[in-house]
Enzyme design. Structure first.
Site, PDB file in Angstrom:
ATOM      1  N   THR A 239      50.504  39.566   5.875  1.00  0.00           N
ATOM      2  CA  THR A 239      50.520  39.552   7.334  1.00  0.00           C
ATOM      3  C   THR A 239      50.952  40.912   7.864  1.00  0.00           C
ATOM      4  O   THR A 239      51.976  41.457   7.442  1.00  0.00           O
ATOM      5  CB  THR A 239      51.482  38.465   7.854  1.00  0.00           C
ATOM      6  OG1 THR A 239      51.069  37.203   7.334  1.00  0.00           O
ATOM      7  CG2 THR A 239      51.481  38.416   9.367  1.00  0.00           C
ATOM      8  N   CYS A 328      64.275  60.464  -2.001  1.00  0.00           N
ATOM      9  CA  CYS A 328      63.961  59.468  -3.020  1.00  0.00           C
ATOM     10  C   CYS A 328      64.590  59.808  -4.360  1.00  0.00           C
ATOM     11  O   CYS A 328      64.540  59.015  -5.295  1.00  0.00           O
ATOM     12  CB  CYS A 328      62.445  59.339  -3.166  1.00  0.00           C
ATOM     13  SG  CYS A 328      61.644  58.733  -1.664  1.00  0.00           S
TER      14      CYS A 328
END
Length: 398
Positions: A239, A328
C-alpha cells in the site's frame, strides 16, 4: 545557537511540504487502491505528485517512476532485479561499480558476489572521480549492469554521468545511477544522461523520511523486489504511503525549479565556500578531492592531528551537527573507505569531517560554526600526542 551541517545525512522537512502532507493522515486517509470515494479521494494529489517527480528529473511520460520506501530499497530493486533478469535468466554474469559507492550499492553487489556474480569495483582518480573511459575499458560481453553514483555522498564530487551513459548505451549495457545526493543540488536530467535507472530518496531534498523512488526507462524489464500486490503497476507491491508520496512530489517540485537550483549554486555555494575557506586557513587542512566539480553544498575536509570523531564531539557540545562521512556507516570506527580510496595515509583516513549545507542555513550560522571549529581544532591539536602545531606547514587544496 544550533547549526545543522549534516544535510547529506538527512534534511529537515520543508514546512511547505509538511502542509501538503497533513490532510492525508486524518482527513483524506483512504487506501488509494480501494474503489470507494475515500480511496479515490487520494488520487488527484497522487497524480500531481507523480507529475512533479517526472518533471523534476525530466522523465518521459512513457517511463516509470516507482514509489519505494527509500533509496536503499530503490538501489536493491535495480541491482537485484537486473540480477534476476539479465544474469539468472540470461547469459551475462558481470556488474561494474565504483569503489566509492554508497553502502547500499556496495552491499547489494557483495551479496551478488556471494551468489557467483563477477563484480568489478573501479577506482577513482586523484580528484575522487571515476573517469568514463575507465568504465569503457572494463565493459565485457557479459556485463549486465553499470551502477555509478551521480554525486558522492561524502565529497560531493560529481561523476561524468552523461558520458558514462553514452558509453553504456553504445555497448548495450544497462546503466543505473544513484542520484540520491544530486537531486535538488544540481540538474538531474534522465534524458541527457542516457540512464536506464536512477534511485533517490525524498529526505535528501527536504521531503519526508521513509519514501523514495526508482526511475525506470520505458521498455526496460525489471523483476520487482517486492511481490504481493498490484500497486505501482505490479512493479512494487505494498500500500502506497500517500502522505509521503505527496510530500516527496512537492519537495521535488520545490527543489528542482531553475530558481531553486540557482539558489543552491549561488547562495548555498557561497556559504559552503566561506566555511571551507576559513577552515583551510588553519595549518595542514585539505579538501578531500579538491574544490572543483562538486555539489554546491558539500565539503569533506581532513584536519591533520584531529580525529574526526573527536571533532564531532566538540562540535556537538556547541550545538553543531556534522559527520565523518556516510550516516549509514557512522557507527563503524574503521577508516573512512572514501578516504582510503583516495590513498590517504592511515592517520589522515581517520581525520575527515563532512560539512553539508542546505537552503535553510544562514550566514550567521556559518560565522558561528567557523568560530567553534577553529577553537575546536586548536584545542584538539594541543591534546594530540602525534601533532606538532606548526603554522609554517600550512597546506590547502590538493
Amino acid at each position: 545557537m544550533e547549526v545543522y551541517l549534516d544535510n547529506n545525512a538527512t534534511t529537515m522537512v520543508d514546512p511547505k511540504v509538511f502542509e501538503q502532507m497533513k490532510p492525508f493522515f486524518c482527513e483524506t486517509y483512504g487506501n488509494p487502491n480501494s474503489l470507494h470515494r475515500f480511496g479515490a479521494g487520494t488520487h488527484p494529489k497522487m497524480m500531481e505528485a507523480l507529475d512533479y517527480l517526472y518533471s523534476g528529473i525530466n522523465a518521459d511520460d512513457e517511463d516509470d517512476i516507482i514509489i519505494t520506501s527509500n533509496a536503499t530499497e530503490s538501489i536493491n530493486t535495480v541491482i537485484k532485479g537486473v540480477w534476476v533478469d539479465e544474469i539468472l535468466n540470461g547469459n551475462k554474469n558481470h556488474i561494474i561499480t565504483s569503489e566509492v559507492e554508497h553502502p547500499a550499492v556496495t552491499a547489494a553487489c557483495k551479496f551478488l558476489e556471494s551468489q557467483g556474480v563477477s563484480v568489478t569495483y573501479l577506482p577513482v582518480n586523484e580528484a575522487g572521480v571515476l573517469e568514463a573511459q575507465t568504465v569503457k575499458q572494463f565493459i565485457k560481453e557479459d556485463t549486465a549492469l553499470v551502477s555509478i553514483m551521480w554525486a558522492n555522498n561524502e565529497t560531493g564530487k560529481l561523476f561524468p554521468i552523461e558520458e558514462i551513459g553514452q558509453i553504456c548505451k553504445e555497448a548495450g549495457v544497462l546503466f543505473h545511477s544513484d542520484a540520491t545526493q544530486a537531486i535538488g543540488k544540481v540538474e538531474v536530467d534522465v534524458q541527457k544522461a542516457n540512464v536506464d535507472f536512477i534511485s533517490f530518496s525524498a529526505h535528501k531534498f527536504h521531503g519526508p523520511k521513509g519514501v523514495g523512488g526508482t526511475y525506470m526507462r520505458n521498455g526496460v524489464k525489471l523483476t520487482p523486489l517486492l511481490h504481493g500486490g498490484e500497486q505501482m503497476g505490479g512493479k512494487r507491491a505494498g500500500t502506497v504511503d500517500v502522505a509521503s508520496m505527496v510530500g516527496m512530489g512537492y519537495a521535488m517540485h520545490l527543489a528542482t525549479t531553475p530558481m531553486a537550483l540557482a539558489y543552491e549554486d549561488n547562495h548555498v555555494r557561497k556559504l559552503r565556500d566561506k566555511l571551507e575557506d576559513a577552515i583551510l586557513e588553519l595549518p595542514e587542512t585539505v579538501v578531500i578531492g579538491g574544490k572543483e566539480n562538486r555539489t554546491p553544498n558539500t565539503t569533506l575536509i581532513s584536519i591533520r592531528g584531529v580525529e574526526g570523531e573527536s571533532m564531532l564531539w566538540d562540535l556537538n557540545q556547541k550545538g553543531i551537527g556534522a559527520s565523518t562521512g556516510s550516516a549509514c556507516a557512522s557507527e563503524d570506527l574503521e577508516a573512512n573507505p572514501v578516504m582510503n580510496a583516495f590513498g590517504s595515509d592511515s592517520e589522515l583516513a581517520h581525520t575527515g569531517v563532512r560539512f553539508s549545507l542546505s537552503r535553510f542555513n544562514t550566514e550567521e550560522q556559518i560565522d558561528y560554526a567557523i568560530e567553534v571549529i577553529v577553537n575546536a581544532v586548536k584545542r584538539l591539536r594541543n591534546l594530540s600526542s602525534s601533532y606538532a602545531y606548526a603554522p609554517e606547514t600550512h597546506k590547502s587544496g590538493l
